[in-house]
Design a protein around this motif. Sequence first.
Motif, PDB file in Angstrom:
ATOM      1  N   THR A 290       0.839  -1.192   0.000  1.00  0.00           N
ATOM      2  CA  THR A 290       0.000   0.000   0.000  1.00  0.00           C
ATOM      3  C   THR A 290       0.879   1.249   0.000  1.00  0.00           C
ATOM      4  OG1 THR A 290      -1.697  -1.143   1.285  1.00  0.00           O
ATOM      5  CG2 THR A 290      -1.824   1.247   1.222  1.00  0.00           C
ATOM      6  N   TYR A 292       0.830   5.262   0.820  1.00  0.00           N
ATOM      7  CA  TYR A 292       0.112   6.301   1.542  1.00  0.00           C
ATOM      8  C   TYR A 292       0.643   7.639   1.050  1.00  0.00           C
ATOM      9  CZ  TYR A 292      -1.360   2.482   4.555  1.00  0.00           C
ATOM     10  OH  TYR A 292      -1.894   1.303   5.018  1.00  0.00           O
ATOM     11  N   GLU A 303      -4.864   6.382   0.188  1.00  0.00           N
ATOM     12  CA  GLU A 303      -4.398   5.019   0.410  1.00  0.00           C
ATOM     13  C   GLU A 303      -4.542   4.243  -0.902  1.00  0.00           C
ATOM     14  OE1 GLU A 303      -5.194   1.839   3.956  1.00  0.00           O
ATOM     15  OE2 GLU A 303      -6.956   2.629   2.932  1.00  0.00           O
ATOM     16  N   LEU A 314      -8.155   7.791   3.163  1.00  0.00           N
ATOM     17  CA  LEU A 314      -8.037   7.242   4.510  1.00  0.00           C
ATOM     18  C   LEU A 314      -8.455   8.262   5.561  1.00  0.00           C
ATOM     19  CD1 LEU A 314      -7.051   4.834   6.250  1.00  0.00           C
ATOM     20  CD2 LEU A 314      -4.790   5.904   6.247  1.00  0.00           C
TER      21      LEU A 314
END
Length: 357
Positions: A290, A292, A303, A314
């Motif tokens: 993932t 960010y 995200e 997020l």
Amino acid sequence: MFIGLFLLSGCAAPISEDEETSTKSGRGTLTTTGESAINQSIETVAENLAVPWSIQRDDDVFYLSERGGTVAKITDGDVERQSMSLEKDLSSVSEAGLLGFVLMPDFSDSQTAIAYYTYEDNNDILNRIVELNLINDDWQEKRVLLDEIPSGTHHHGGRLAIGPDDMLYATTGDASEPEIAQDRNSLGGKILRMNLDGTIPKDNPIEDSYVYSYGHRNAQGLAWNEAGKMYSSEHGASRNDEINVIEAGKNYGWPTIEGNEMQTGMEAPLVTSGSNTTWAPSGMDYRDETLYVAALRGNAVLEFDLESNTMSELLTEYGRIRDIYIEDEMMYFVTNNRDGRGSPQQNDDKLYRLQLD
């Protein structure tokens, strides 16, 4: 030295963040479905920061570069401002100032770091990358690693990161002159790669050149996964913000193509905001398949699930987000609500943290 707050150049106004959009890139489909339903416990680590740009950490102490020319040293929530003695005066043009900042791997012993800053020399506005030495709470410019990076009035780039190959990477903007991004002899509109002493690595894709990739408009984020794959975040001209997979020597298209557009010999983004949405992505980090990503105009932490190639918001309640730092299971992020484009809340700007799991 100029000390103050700076304005960040904005992009076109985004559609409502609650409105669902779907865009296609050359490598997959990105669907935006609104804020993630995950309920996170968020703590305030420090308050009253002055437009922080980069997050660094040494043991339990944080060091945050602030665009006005200071470093915020944060210990147990207490903020101590460290001064900076630079050879050139910081520029006061939009988006400029003290930007990228990384601690050297041996910082605990050497007390050295590397910074990227914008300065004015006669009628020229330029960027330089320098090595700093911390002496009695004053960061002193020790030597120049790379100078005369194009700057102009906007699009300075500025992100610094030490990659898994122990090389220093730097993002540079097109300095509001889009054509230089395609000029491999120019340092503008590029991602640069160098040894930590400022010399050119022998295995760079272009011989005797710092240029690692080109065709970038204004990249401001860098991250790597466990296998060493490199990602960057980049501001589009009118929306069309991008997340790219960066490969040595590749051309990422600006200003010939952007967003969903494709052309032979140029790389399409992994995901793009498309023509209806603006993220204005900045700093980023990676954990467990993932990405960010800090979003300024998007007012969110984005995200990206790399396995499904989907994006969710997020966090959306903290205003403009400039940088993200992940260590173990904790994510730290800083706001930029005092940069002249945000709506500051009490005691902004702030450093926050949340447990990702």
